[in-house]
Structures are given as C-alpha cells and as structure tokens.
Design a protein around this motif. Structure first.
Motif, PDB file in Angstrom:
ATOM      1  N   ASN A   1      39.226  77.916  18.844  1.00  0.00           N
ATOM      2  CA  ASN A   1      38.056  77.857  17.957  1.00  0.00           C
ATOM      3  C   ASN A   1      37.148  76.690  18.309  1.00  0.00           C
ATOM      4  OD1 ASN A   1      39.263  80.006  16.715  1.00  0.00           O
ATOM      5  ND2 ASN A   1      39.531  79.043  14.708  1.00  0.00           N
ATOM      6  N   TRP A   2      37.747  75.529  18.551  1.00  0.00           N
ATOM      7  CA  TRP A   2      36.938  74.354  18.862  1.00  0.00           C
ATOM      8  C   TRP A   2      36.238  74.498  20.219  1.00  0.00           C
ATOM      9  CZ3 TRP A   2      41.335  70.506  17.212  1.00  0.00           C
ATOM     10  CH2 TRP A   2      41.398  70.492  15.816  1.00  0.00           C
ATOM     11  N   ARG A   3      36.923  75.128  21.154  1.00  0.00           N
ATOM     12  CA  ARG A   3      36.302  75.331  22.465  1.00  0.00           C
ATOM     13  C   ARG A   3      35.079  76.236  22.355  1.00  0.00           C
ATOM     14  NH1 ARG A   3      40.592  76.789  26.749  1.00  0.00           N
ATOM     15  NH2 ARG A   3      40.838  78.527  25.290  1.00  0.00           N
ATOM     16  N   ASP A   4      35.141  77.220  21.457  1.00  0.00           N
ATOM     17  CA  ASP A   4      34.000  78.121  21.269  1.00  0.00           C
ATOM     18  C   ASP A   4      32.842  77.425  20.556  1.00  0.00           C
ATOM     19  OD1 ASP A   4      35.362  80.171  22.482  1.00  0.00           O
ATOM     20  OD2 ASP A   4      36.083  81.047  20.597  1.00  0.00           O
ATOM     21  N   ALA A   5      33.110  76.295  19.891  1.00  0.00           N
ATOM     22  CA  ALA A   5      32.077  75.624  19.102  1.00  0.00           C
ATOM     23  C   ALA A   5      31.340  74.547  19.896  1.00  0.00           C
ATOM     24  CB  ALA A   5      32.702  75.008  17.844  1.00  0.00           C
ATOM     25  N   ILE A   6      31.674  74.338  21.169  1.00  0.00           N
ATOM     26  CA  ILE A   6      31.042  73.277  21.955  1.00  0.00           C
ATOM     27  C   ILE A   6      30.321  73.859  23.168  1.00  0.00           C
ATOM     28  CG2 ILE A   6      32.726  71.555  21.207  1.00  0.00           C
ATOM     29  CD1 ILE A   6      34.226  71.991  23.832  1.00  0.00           C
ATOM     30  N   ARG A   7      29.588  73.002  23.880  1.00  0.00           N
ATOM     31  CA  ARG A   7      28.862  73.427  25.076  1.00  0.00           C
ATOM     32  C   ARG A   7      29.807  73.580  26.264  1.00  0.00           C
ATOM     33  NH1 ARG A   7      24.873  68.403  25.503  1.00  0.00           N
ATOM     34  NH2 ARG A   7      26.965  67.459  25.466  1.00  0.00           N
TER      35      ARG A   7
ATOM     36  N   SER B   1      29.355  72.186  29.032  1.00  0.00           N
ATOM     37  CA  SER B   1      29.439  70.877  29.696  1.00  0.00           C
ATOM     38  C   SER B   1      30.347  69.903  28.957  1.00  0.00           C
ATOM     39  CB  SER B   1      28.037  70.264  29.817  1.00  0.00           C
ATOM     40  OG  SER B   1      27.446  70.121  28.530  1.00  0.00           O
ATOM     41  N   ASP B   2      30.744  70.225  27.717  1.00  0.00           N
ATOM     42  CA  ASP B   2      31.668  69.369  26.964  1.00  0.00           C
ATOM     43  C   ASP B   2      33.096  69.616  27.430  1.00  0.00           C
ATOM     44  OD1 ASP B   2      29.437  68.529  25.554  1.00  0.00           O
ATOM     45  OD2 ASP B   2      29.722  70.016  23.971  1.00  0.00           O
ATOM     46  N   TYR B   3      33.974  68.645  27.172  1.00  0.00           N
ATOM     47  CA  TYR B   3      35.331  68.708  27.738  1.00  0.00           C
ATOM     48  C   TYR B   3      36.339  68.450  26.626  1.00  0.00           C
ATOM     49  CZ  TYR B   3      38.944  68.108  31.321  1.00  0.00           C
ATOM     50  OH  TYR B   3      40.047  68.254  32.124  1.00  0.00           O
ATOM     51  N   LEU B   4      37.097  69.501  26.252  1.00  0.00           N
ATOM     52  CA  LEU B   4      38.096  69.429  25.195  1.00  0.00           C
ATOM     53  C   LEU B   4      39.489  69.423  25.800  1.00  0.00           C
ATOM     54  CD1 LEU B   4      38.790  69.562  22.117  1.00  0.00           C
ATOM     55  CD2 LEU B   4      38.803  72.065  22.375  1.00  0.00           C
ATOM     56  N   ALA B   5      40.347  68.529  25.309  1.00  0.00           N
ATOM     57  CA  ALA B   5      41.716  68.433  25.825  1.00  0.00           C
ATOM     58  C   ALA B   5      42.676  68.166  24.674  1.00  0.00           C
ATOM     59  CB  ALA B   5      41.815  67.323  26.867  1.00  0.00           C
ATOM     60  N   ARG B   6      43.920  68.593  24.854  1.00  0.00           N
ATOM     61  CA  ARG B   6      44.992  68.224  23.916  1.00  0.00           C
ATOM     62  C   ARG B   6      45.725  67.046  24.526  1.00  0.00           C
ATOM     63  NH1 ARG B   6      50.517  71.584  22.469  1.00  0.00           N
ATOM     64  NH2 ARG B   6      51.274  70.162  20.833  1.00  0.00           N
ATOM     65  N   ILE B   7      45.720  65.921  23.818  1.00  0.00           N
ATOM     66  CA  ILE B   7      46.286  64.699  24.387  1.00  0.00           C
ATOM     67  C   ILE B   7      47.662  64.373  23.816  1.00  0.00           C
ATOM     68  CG2 ILE B   7      44.037  63.753  24.970  1.00  0.00           C
ATOM     69  CD1 ILE B   7      44.172  62.031  22.478  1.00  0.00           C
ATOM     70  N   GLY B   8      48.154  65.219  22.911  1.00  0.00           N
ATOM     71  CA  GLY B   8      49.515  65.016  22.419  1.00  0.00           C
ATOM     72  C   GLY B   8      49.692  65.494  20.999  1.00  0.00           C
ATOM     73  N   GLY B   9      50.832  66.154  20.706  1.00  0.00           N
ATOM     74  CA  GLY B   9      51.121  66.599  19.346  1.00  0.00           C
ATOM     75  C   GLY B   9      49.998  67.418  18.763  1.00  0.00           C
ATOM     76  N   ASP B  10      49.469  66.962  17.626  1.00  0.00           N
ATOM     77  CA  ASP B  10      48.336  67.646  16.992  1.00  0.00           C
ATOM     78  C   ASP B  10      47.039  66.889  17.239  1.00  0.00           C
ATOM     79  OD1 ASP B  10      48.984  65.452  15.502  1.00  0.00           O
ATOM     80  OD2 ASP B  10      48.696  66.410  13.550  1.00  0.00           O
ATOM     81  N   GLU B  11      46.989  66.100  18.303  1.00  0.00           N
ATOM     82  CA  GLU B  11      45.806  65.285  18.610  1.00  0.00           C
ATOM     83  C   GLU B  11      45.016  65.907  19.772  1.00  0.00           C
ATOM     84  OE1 GLU B  11      47.440  61.513  19.516  1.00  0.00           O
ATOM     85  OE2 GLU B  11      47.894  61.001  17.431  1.00  0.00           O
TER      86      GLU B  11
ATOM     87  N   LEU C   1      35.057  65.141  25.089  1.00  0.00           N
ATOM     88  CA  LEU C   1      34.010  64.376  25.766  1.00  0.00           C
ATOM     89  C   LEU C   1      32.674  65.095  25.575  1.00  0.00           C
ATOM     90  CD1 LEU C   1      35.612  63.348  29.187  1.00  0.00           C
ATOM     91  CD2 LEU C   1      34.848  61.806  27.385  1.00  0.00           C
ATOM     92  N   LEU C   2      31.671  64.349  25.110  1.00  0.00           N
ATOM     93  CA  LEU C   2      30.339  64.912  24.915  1.00  0.00           C
ATOM     94  C   LEU C   2      29.340  64.119  25.749  1.00  0.00           C
ATOM     95  CD1 LEU C   2      30.462  65.283  21.015  1.00  0.00           C
ATOM     96  CD2 LEU C   2      30.762  67.098  22.693  1.00  0.00           C
ATOM     97  N   PRO C   3      28.984  64.579  26.949  1.00  0.00           N
ATOM     98  CA  PRO C   3      27.981  63.854  27.744  1.00  0.00           C
ATOM     99  C   PRO C   3      26.582  64.063  27.175  1.00  0.00           C
ATOM    100  CG  PRO C   3      28.727  65.833  28.898  1.00  0.00           C
ATOM    101  CD  PRO C   3      29.556  65.739  27.654  1.00  0.00           C
TER     102      PRO C   3
END
Length: 353
Positions: free
Chosen positions: A290-296, A298-308, A312-314
């Motif tokens: 869902n979050w990936r569909d809500a961004i551009r 060029s933005d960069y979404l990652a899971r960095i651990g657990g529920d976190e 990145l928004l350039p």
C-alpha cells in the motif's frame, strides 16, 4: 592427363617422321608425356612411362629408317626411366603429404579455414558443416559477414581490417555465427595473416558462454536476494544503507535534496498476539504494498527491521513531506495506525547522522 600424354606421344612421333634429320632433338620431346604420366600416376606410372618412352624413342628411329646407336639409345632409355622415376618419387611424396594434410583437416574438431582479404572463405574443413550445418561450398559462396550476428558485425569487421593491413594476428576473438536451422553458435577465433590471406582456427564455445550466462544470472539473483526483504519484497536494510549513501553523494547543494521518513506500525506486537504471526506477516506485506503505491517512482521504500520501514524522498520540501506522511497513514491496511517522523538533510550530515 593420360589423354594429353597420348596426344603428345602421337605428335612427337609424327614430328619425328616429318623431321627425319632432327631425330635426337625431337625424340627428347617424349620426356614431356613421360613427366605428365609421372605427375598423374606417381612412382609406378613413372617407371612404366619411362620404359615406354625409351621404347617409343627406339621405335620412332626404326620408323624413319635411321641408323641405330645401341649405346646412345641405351643412354636415352636410362635417362627416360630416371627422369620418370625422379618425377614420380617427388609427386608421390608430395601427394602423401597432401593426403596427410587433408586427413588432418578432416579429423580435426576445430574449425579450420582460410579467407581472402576481401571477406570470403577460401577453404574450410568438414568441422564447419558439423558445427553450423552449412556445407563448405555454401559458406564460401557468400561473404562471411552474412553469417555473423548483427551485434558482432562491427567488431568482426574491425578485427578483419587489422589482419588485412599486413602480417598480424588476432587471438581469442569471439563472435556469433548463424546456423542453418536459424540458431546461433559462439565461436572463439585465433587468426593470422601474411598480408595476402587469413589463416584461422575457431572453436565452438557456445556451451561455455551459456554456462557463463547462467552463472551471471544466478549471481545477479543472489545479489538481488541479498538486498531484498523476503517478507515484503521491498529492499532490506543493507540496500537502504547503500541507497542513502548514494543519494547523499548525488544530492549536491539542493536545500531540499533529501527527506528521510521513518515508519513504525502501531501496536504490532499486540496485533501479532491477537491474530497470530501469519496474520502479522500478511499485515507487513500489505502495508509495504500500500505504501509503495502511495509514493513516486523516484522515492525509495525499504523495510529496515521488524515493523519498521524507511522512505527516501529526493527533492522534497517540508510541506510535501507532511503530505506524504498523511497519505501513508491513510494507506495503512486493516485499520491499523502507524507512527512516522521526517528528517531533512542539512547539506552536511553523513548518512549515519
């Protein structure tokens, strides 16, 4: 060759009959058909031709009624036999060498051949047909560039041009050749030129190239897996750290070059305890989608651990960052909430800071 020798014999006998006074000189012309027979039939043919030539020489003398000198005609008979034998020996030896060379060409698994400087094959061994399916004649009737993969033509022409400039060599040059059934085979070449002709040895390295390609694909897949979170399909912490450093290196002096968002699902442990770990994994996967569909793009979404999660928004001014946070909170699935915070790069901070 034998027919020509017989014609010459008849011509010499006729000339001997007409020019009765020039017997010895005309008789020596019988050496020509003797040599022709020796060239055609080798050692035994040469001996037979030598004896026949000597006998014909004597017969021609008797035919014109000239006096016979026994010693002279014995000497000439010996000369005929010796000349025929020597020529026959040389021809037989050369023939044996040529047969051995031809046999070597036929037996070789390598693709052997010669080519002219204007781009045509001039000699090919049978390995070419076994490899590509074309007969040697079919390959030699057309310029060899017609059989080369379009992506390899330019490099092949450059390599051939270097060979055409004079004595030189090209080693381990690779290109693809079209097969008769429409496929492609990789060939590895070693070529030398003497300035007049190109001498080439090629090997089919298609299997090796395919193995290299498969290894490269496996390595690429392993690298992707090493940088991917298996639960959500998003980039993992390792990929995030690399991307953040890369973005900072490219940020320049833009005052709004980069914004970092951190997202944390609210009460995720309680959700897991109430619904089970499978439901918790499904929530994480759905939240990431869902979050990936809500961004551009060029933005960069990652899971960095657990529920976190981290984003990145350039080229993102503060007011836009707040809008993105609102969209992400609204897109959180299954009625769950998320906490989020934004940090804006000041143009000096390191990735760690």
């Amino acid at each position: 060759m034998l027919a020509l020798a017989l014609v010459l014999v008849a011509a010499v006998l006729a000339l001997r009959y007409v020019l009765r006074g020039a017997g010895d000189a005309v008789g020596l012309l019988l050496l020509i058909p003797v040599v022709l027979v020796a060239v055609e039939f080798g050692w035994w043919g040469a001996l037979a031709a030598g004896f026949a030539g000597a006998a014909l020489n004597v017969a021609s003398v008797l035919m014109v009624g000239a006096p016979i000198s026994v010693v002279g005609y014995i000497n000439r008979a010996i000369a005929f036999v010796v000349v025929g034998a020597v020529v026959g020996h040389v021809v037989a030896r050369r023939t044996r060498v040529e047969k051995e060379s031809a046999r070597w060409l036929e037996m070789s698994h390598d693709l052997l051949g010669t080519a002219s400087l204007d781009g045509y094959f001039t000699r090919l061994n049978p390995a070419w047909e076994r490899c590509l399916g074309y007969s040697a004649r079919e390959l030699m009737e057309h310029p060899y560039v017609e059989f080369i993969h379009p992506d390899d033509i330019a490099s092949t022409i450059a390599a051939a041009g270097s060979l055409a400039d004079g004595p030189s060599e090209v080693v381990e040059f690779e290109n693809r050749y079209r097969t008769k059934d429409g496929g492609w085979r990789w060939l590895s070449w070693s070529c030398r030129s003497d300035g007049e002709q190109i001498y080439a040895v090629a090997r089919d390295v298609t299997d090796r190239k395919q193995d290299e390609q498969q290894r490269a694909q496996l390595l690429s897949q392993e690298q992707i897996l090493a940088r991917t979170d298996r639960g959500t399909g998003l980039p993992n912490r390792r990929a995030w750290d690399e991307q953040l450093k890369d973005q900072l290196a490219r940020a320049g002096t833009n005052p709004h070059a980069l914004c970092v968002l951190l997202l944390d699902l609210d009460d995720f442990k309680r959700f897991n305890d109430r619904n089970g770990h499978q439901a918790g994994d499904a929530l994480l996967e759905q939240a990431g989608a869902n979050w990936r569909d809500a961004i551009r793009d060029s933005d960069y979404l990652a899971r960095i651990g657990g529920d976190e999660f981290a984003l990145l928004l350039p080229n993102c001014p503060p007011e836009r960052g707040a809008q993105v946070i609102d969209r992400l909170q609204a897109a959180t699935p299954q009625g769950q909430g998320c906490s989020s915070g934004a940090a804006y790069w000041d143009g000096h901070e390191t990735a760690h800071a």
